[in-house]
Design a protein around this motif. Sequence first.
Motif, mmCIF file in Angstrom:
data_model
loop_
_atom_site.group_PDB
_atom_site.id
_atom_site.type_symbol
_atom_site.label_atom_id
_atom_site.label_comp_id
_atom_site.label_asym_id
_atom_site.label_seq_id
_atom_site.Cartn_x
_atom_site.Cartn_y
_atom_site.Cartn_z
ATOM 1 N N LEU A 150 0.827 -1.204 0.000
ATOM 2 C CA LEU A 150 0.000 0.000 0.000
ATOM 3 C C LEU A 150 0.863 1.257 0.000
ATOM 4 N N ALA A 151 1.901 1.265 0.826
ATOM 5 C CA ALA A 151 2.801 2.422 0.874
ATOM 6 C C ALA A 151 3.503 2.617 -0.474
ATOM 7 N N GLY A 152 3.950 1.532 -1.073
ATOM 8 C CA GLY A 152 4.591 1.614 -2.379
ATOM 9 C C GLY A 152 3.649 2.132 -3.443
ATOM 10 N N PHE A 153 2.408 1.662 -3.410
ATOM 11 C CA PHE A 153 1.419 2.130 -4.382
ATOM 12 C C PHE A 153 1.155 3.623 -4.225
ATOM 13 N N LEU A 154 1.050 4.090 -2.975
ATOM 14 C CA LEU A 154 0.807 5.515 -2.745
ATOM 15 C C LEU A 154 1.986 6.368 -3.205
ATOM 16 N N ILE A 155 3.199 5.899 -2.958
ATOM 17 C CA ILE A 155 4.387 6.640 -3.403
ATOM 18 C C ILE A 155 4.466 6.652 -4.921
ATOM 19 N N PHE A 156 4.209 5.500 -5.551
ATOM 20 C CA PHE A 156 4.244 5.412 -7.007
ATOM 21 C C PHE A 156 3.167 6.305 -7.619
ATOM 22 N N GLY A 157 1.960 6.264 -7.052
ATOM 23 C CA GLY A 157 0.862 7.097 -7.560
ATOM 24 C C GLY A 157 1.177 8.574 -7.439
ATOM 25 N N GLY A 158 1.813 8.959 -6.340
ATOM 26 C CA GLY A 158 2.194 10.361 -6.169
ATOM 27 C C GLY A 158 3.246 10.779 -7.174
ATOM 28 N N GLY A 159 4.174 9.884 -7.466
ATOM 29 C CA GLY A 159 5.209 10.186 -8.460
ATOM 30 C C GLY A 159 4.633 10.349 -9.851
ATOM 31 N N VAL A 160 3.712 9.462 -10.228
ATOM 32 C CA VAL A 160 3.070 9.556 -11.536
ATOM 33 C C VAL A 160 2.264 10.845 -11.633
ATOM 34 N N THR A 161 1.557 11.191 -10.579
ATOM 35 C CA THR A 161 0.775 12.426 -10.564
ATOM 36 C C THR A 161 1.686 13.642 -10.721
ATOM 37 N N ALA A 162 2.832 13.641 -10.053
ATOM 38 C CA ALA A 162 3.772 14.758 -10.171
ATOM 39 C C ALA A 162 4.325 14.873 -11.591
ATOM 40 N N ILE A 163 4.617 13.736 -12.221
ATOM 41 C CA ILE A 163 5.139 13.765 -13.592
ATOM 42 C C ILE A 163 4.093 14.305 -14.554
ATOM 43 N N VAL A 164 2.866 13.846 -14.432
ATOM 44 C CA VAL A 164 1.794 14.319 -15.316
ATOM 45 C C VAL A 164 1.544 15.803 -15.091
ATOM 46 N N ALA A 165 1.513 16.241 -13.847
ATOM 47 C CA ALA A 165 1.267 17.652 -13.556
ATOM 48 C C ALA A 165 2.376 18.533 -14.104
ATOM 49 N N SER A 166 3.620 18.102 -13.959
ATOM 50 C CA SER A 166 4.720 18.924 -14.478
ATOM 51 C C SER A 166 4.731 18.938 -15.997
ATOM 52 N N THR A 167 4.311 17.841 -16.622
ATOM 53 C CA THR A 167 4.257 17.800 -18.079
ATOM 54 C C THR A 167 3.158 18.721 -18.597
ATOM 55 N N LEU A 168 2.028 18.732 -17.955
ATOM 56 C CA LEU A 168 0.912 19.563 -18.401
ATOM 57 C C LEU A 168 1.132 21.042 -18.118
#
Length: 75
Positions: free
Chosen positions: A42-60
Amino acid sequence: MEVLGYTHMAMMYEETVGPLRIRSIALPRRLSLKQVGSAIALAGFLIFGGGVTAIVASTLSRSNVTPVHQEVPGF
């Protein structure tokens, strides 16, 4: 030193009033490997999800505007 002070206060209380009846600090049961694995997943999923969200936000949020130097008066 702090622990020593608290221990002394507890001893004085027990001598004058009575026993404190403090429960021991222990885990009520052992953790199973399945629970630990689930918590790590669960912790890994939350960290991974946060990283993906940060990448998408910075790209947009990127734009093709060239930076312009602004001169500040007085400097």
